[in-house]
Design an enzyme around this catalytic site. Structure first.
Site, PDB file in Angstrom:
ATOM      1  N   CYS A 330       0.832  -1.203   0.000  1.00 38.93           N
ATOM      2  CA  CYS A 330       0.000   0.000   0.000  1.00 38.93           C
ATOM      3  C   CYS A 330       0.871   1.259   0.000  1.00 38.93           C
ATOM      4  O   CYS A 330       1.569   1.523  -0.973  1.00 38.93           O
ATOM      5  CB  CYS A 330      -0.982  -0.034   1.170  1.00 38.93           C
ATOM      6  SG  CYS A 330      -2.366   1.119   0.959  1.00 38.93           S
ATOM      7  N   HIS A 439      -3.589  -5.532   1.214  1.00 45.56           N
ATOM      8  CA  HIS A 439      -3.394  -5.840   2.630  1.00 45.56           C
ATOM      9  C   HIS A 439      -3.812  -7.288   2.875  1.00 45.56           C
ATOM     10  O   HIS A 439      -4.818  -7.756   2.341  1.00 45.56           O
ATOM     11  CB  HIS A 439      -4.240  -4.926   3.503  1.00 45.56           C
ATOM     12  CG  HIS A 439      -3.801  -3.500   3.493  1.00 45.56           C
ATOM     13  ND1 HIS A 439      -2.624  -3.094   4.077  1.00 45.56           N
ATOM     14  CD2 HIS A 439      -4.373  -2.385   2.967  1.00 45.56           C
ATOM     15  CE1 HIS A 439      -2.496  -1.787   3.919  1.00 45.56           C
ATOM     16  NE2 HIS A 439      -3.532  -1.331   3.254  1.00 45.56           N
TER      17      HIS A 439
END
Length: 507
Positions: A330, A439
């Site tokens: 991310c 994630h």
């Protein structure tokens, strides 16, 4: 309607989340349908549900302990700090906007209907609701507009167990002071006291326990030991981020960014035998790891500047040149590119040079990407080639859009659970640089094992000689261990009596 019980604490990090999770597990083991609830959470560790909504990670962990799937009703309000004075406000899983602390304090009473709806929905579907407070109920400057401690207990008609943290010292003052600062009707809600995180011989405490009960007129329902339970943590107060200097056969360094988010992405690696996961915030702490992980962050640009100013950026570039695997998730993935642009002022505004290890540029958009994904790892080059084709699942939660300016091997090929569309994610280089927006990328045991196998091979180590473990099964054993510990150290007969008696409407 469900019966309810609430865990409140004398301070932040008193162990409320873990105690609530343990009660969820006990009630689940005893045959009840149980759900967790926290009306307002402040944390950078968040989760995306199956319907693409965002909630706090602590209630996800508690839902797992309760044997159910997480739902956004378990955490209707999530505050994600953007700086020292403000937060992104998320209501029912969707972004309401950024507010200063003062603006949110003036606004939050408008959210009471959302809290009531969320709690009422859960209460109509479950036998027991285990509520969790936040901070302390005795924060007298905030009590008037309270939505998460005694205000929530009143709304839910929930009896309260108040926990104090003896590990920080002054636990008797914590508990007595908290009780004394409450209004009479608030004190009447507290039906039991818990001394949490105790180390040593409990008999030494006994005189103090008697005086505590006498002074507060509230029984002590348990002295809970300091527990080495490996479950997901709520926020950056987590103890797993400090004090881990041990280097194992396979050494992984996670850059501890100032605004680190979703560090639970790496829990599965921490739980593997022969693997050290160290959270580092300086060049001296970095040393010579086998892999460097750049985690998510609530402010990519500001944390990249921090990385640059303290010398860690140069150290990461040097480690890459010497063959260390670099992996970004991310915000950490965004940092690895060549440039970051923020034309709308989503983070800092302006443009910033990236670390330059991936040939891509990132532009921050005004709308947050928020979805669950599943698919396969791409055909990877370099040291992590063994991951190619493995199943992957997780979630995306980011504001930026990253574009490669030359042909690139994707890290994953995914199906978006919200749109149903197919897409490519991330990038991989033969030199050992990898990045992804997903994630939970490492959560599947096959992927975690393949990563460690690859790192072991680079060092000439025999991965097959290292003990293996199924991560999901490991988490279940940790929840059971938590429940077993609480059963031994809490008076569960008393807890059940408190639960059954509840509170009358007058309180």
């Amino acid at each position: 309607m469900a019966k309810s019980i609430m865990i409140q604490g004398t301070m932040s990090n008193a162990g409320k989340s873990l105690l609530a999770a343990g009660l969820c597990r006990i009630f689940h083991q005893d045959g009840y349908k149980v759900a967790p609830f926290k009306s307002q959470n402040m944390a950078l560790n968040s989760f995306i549900t199956e319907d693409g909504l965002e909630m706090g990670r602590a209630q996800v962990m508690q839902a797992e302990a309760a044997g159910i799937r997480p739902h956004v009703y378990m955490n209707p309000i999530l505050l994600k700090p953007t700086n020292d004075m403000g937060s992104q406000v998320i209501v029912n899983g969707e972004v309401l906007g950024n507010m200063s602390a003062r603006d949110y304090f003036a606004y939050k009473k408008r959210l009471i209907p959302d809290i009531k709806k969320a709690y009422g929905t859960l209460a109509s579907e479950y036998d027991i609701i285990v509520l969790e407070g936040a901070g302390s109920p005795a924060e007298i400057n905030l009590k008037q507009e309270d939505l998460v401690n005694m205000g929530m207990a009143k709304l839910a008609k929930a009896p309260v167990l108040l926990a104090g943290d003896i590990d920080r010292g002054g636990v008797f003052a914590q508990l007595v002071g908290t009780v004394d600062l409450l209004e009479p009707e608030e004190r009447a809600r507290i039906k039991g006291l818990i001394i949490n995180k105790f180390r040593g011989d409990k008999t030494i405490l006994d005189p103090g326990l008697s005086l505590l009960s006498e002074r507060t007129k509230i029984p002590v329902v348990g002295v809970v030991p300091y527990m080495q339970i490996d479950v997901e943590d709520e926020d950056s107060l987590s103890e797993r981020l400090t004090g881990n200097d041990t280097v194992e056969a396979i050494d992984i360094a996670v850059i501890r960014l100032p605004r680190i988010a979703n560090f639970t992405d790496f829990n599965v690696l921490e739980s593997m035998a022969g693997v050290s996961v160290r959270y580092v915030k300086s060049v001296a702490e970095l040393r010579h790891p086998d892999m460097i992980l750049l985690p998510g962050t609530k402010n990519t640009m500001r944390d990249l500047l921090w990385l640059r100013q303290n010398g860690l950026e140069a150290a990461i570039q040097k480690a890459h040149q010497s063959g260390t695997v670099i992996f970004g998730i991310c915000g950490g993935y965004q940092m690895l590119g060549e440039s970051l642009a923020d034309p709308l002022g989503v983070e800092e505004g302006g443009e910033l040079r990236g670390i330059g290890l991936l040939p891509m540029d990132t532009v921050f958009a005004g709308e947050k990407t928020r979805t669950r994904v599943s698919g396969t790892v791409g055909t990877l080059p370099g040291p992590l080639a063994g991951l190619s084709g493995l199943l992957v699942e997780g979630y995306e939660i980011h504001m930026g859009i990253s574009t490669f300016h030359e042909k690139q091997c994707p890290m994953t090929v995914l199906k978006d659970a919200v749109t149903g569309g197919q897409k490519q994610d991330g990038g991989a280089l033969a030199s050992g640089v990898y990045g992804s927006y997903v994630h939970g990328f490492f959560d599947r045991s096959e992927i975690a094992s393949s990563v460690i196998r690859a790192l072991a091979a680079q060092k000439g180590l025999d991965f097959d000689a290292m003990p293996q473990m199924d991560y999901q099964q490991y988490k279940e054993t940790q929840y059971d261990l938590l429940a077993d510990t609480l059963r031994r150290h809490l008076d569960m007969d008393q807890v059940y009596r408190i639960l059954e008696e509840g509170l009358d409407d007058e309180n």
